[in-house]
Design a protein around this motif. Structure first.
Motif: not given
Length: 288
Positions: A180-184, A242-245, A264-265, A271-273
Motif C-alpha cells: 500500500w502507498f500514498r503521498a503523505q 489516499d491509499w493505493l494498492l 494499482i487499485f 483499478m486506476v493504473a
C-alpha cells in the motif's frame, strides 16, 4: 502537507527555460544515480505543460544513462501530434548535455466507453501494516553507516509492504509483491500532479519483484541493477493522497534482465493504473 511532501511537489514544478523546454532539480535518495521515478514524474510534467483539456493515459520511456543526483535535468518536449481526441508528446531528458531518458506520452480528451477490469486481489488492510520508514528505523543499527541517514529519513511517499523483505538478509520468494502507498498529507485537486506523483511512485519496488526468486537485492555485493524502461497506463481518476494498492509480479527473467508488471487499485477496488518494466539484474563476475 508535510515538508517532505511539499519538497517533492516543488521538485515536480519545473521551470520553463524556453519554448517547450523545462528544467527540474534532482534529489538524492541514497541510490547510486538519480531515482528513475523522479525523471518519469518530471518528464510527464514537462509534457503536460504543453497540453490543455486532455489527461495523460499512457507513458513509455527508456532510461539511457544514469543521472547524477546533484545536477539539474533539462527536458525538451516535442509536439508529435494533436488529433481530434488524442495528443502525443515526445520528451528527451538531458543532464550535462547527454540524454538520460527518452519517452513518449499520450493524452486523451475525456470520453465514455466500454468498462471492465480485473478484480482487486486480496491484501491485508493498510492499517494492519508497518511502513518502510518504521521498518528501516527498527533495523537502523544494522544498516551500513554511509547509507543509514538516507535510508531511514522520512519520505513523502509512505509505503507499507504486505510481506516486507529484510534488505540485509534477502531470501528466495515467489515473484510477487504487494504494498500500500500514498503521498503523505493533503494535495491540491490537480489531476496532473496526481498522475505525475503516481509515475514517480510507480518505480519504487517494481524492479525488486524480479529479484525475489533469487534471494538478492541491490544491496548485495556484485549486483548491478537498474531500470531499463518503464511504462504506465492511467485507466481511471484517483487521488494519490489516499491509499493505493500496488500488486506486482515478474513472469520472466533471462539474459540478465527481469520483466515486471503491476496493477494499482484504490481502496474501493477500482483499478486506476497499470505498469510494466524491464530491468537489468546482473550479477557481476569477479575479475581474476
Amino acid at each position: 502537507m508535510l515538508d517532505v511532501t511539499r519538497k517533492l511537489v516543488e521538485l515536480l514544478d519545473l521551470a520553463p527555460i524556453g519554448d517547450d523546454h523545462f528544467q527540474g532539480e534532482s534529489e538524492d535518495l541514497g541510490f547510486p544515480a538519480v531515482f528513475g521515478g523522479q525523471v518519469l514524474g518530471q518528464a510527464l510534467m514537462a509534457a503536460s505543460r504543453t497540453i490543455e483539456d486532455r489527461a495523460a493515459h499512457s507513458l513509455h520511456a527508456y532510461f539511457l544513462r544514469p543521472g547524477h543526483p546533484e545536477l539539474p535535468i533539462d527536458y525538451e518536449v516535442q509536439r508529435v501530434r494533436d488529433g481530434g481526441t488524442f495528443s502525443v508528446r515526445r520528451v528527451i531528458a538531458r543532464q550535462a548535455g547527454k540524454e538520460i531518458l527518452t519517452g513518449s506520452m499520450s493524452f486523451q480528451v475525456e470520453e465514455d466507453g466500454f468498462d471492465h477490469q480485473d478484480t482487486m486481489p486480496y491484501a491485508p488492510g493498510f492499517d494492519t501494516l508497518k511502513s518502510e520508514h518504521t521498518l528501516s528505523l527498527m533495523m537502523k543499527q544494522y544498516i551500513p553507516e554511509h547509507l543509514r541517514d538516507k535510508l531511514t529519513r522520512e519520505r513523502p511517499i509512505e509505503i507499507r509492504p504486505v510481506a516486507p523483505v529484510n534488505p540485509l538478509k534477502p531470501e528466495p520468494r515467489p515473484p510477487h509483491k504487494q504494498a500500500w502507498f500514498r503521498a503523505q498529507g493533503d494535495l491540491p485537486d490537480d489531476p496532473v500532479l496526481h498522475r505525475c506523483l503516481l509515475a514517480y511512485s510507480s518505480d519504487f519496488g517494481l524492479l525488486g519483484t524480479s529479484l525475489n526468486p533469487h534471494g538478492v537485492n541491490f544491496m548485495n555485493r556484485g549486483m548491478q541493477v537498474a531500470s531499463l524502461d518503464h511504462a504506465i497506463w492511467f485507466h481511471r481518476d484517483f487521488r494519490i493522497d489516499d491509499w493505493l494498492l500496488y500488486d506486482t509480479d515478474s513472469p520472466s527473467a533471462s539474459g540478465g534482465r527481469g520483466f515486471n508488471r503491476g496493477n494499482i487499485f484504490n481502496r474501493d477496488g477500482v483499478m486506476v493504473a497499470s505498469t510494466a518494466q524491464e530491468a537489468l539484474i546482473r550479477r557481476r563476475r569477479d575479475k581474476k
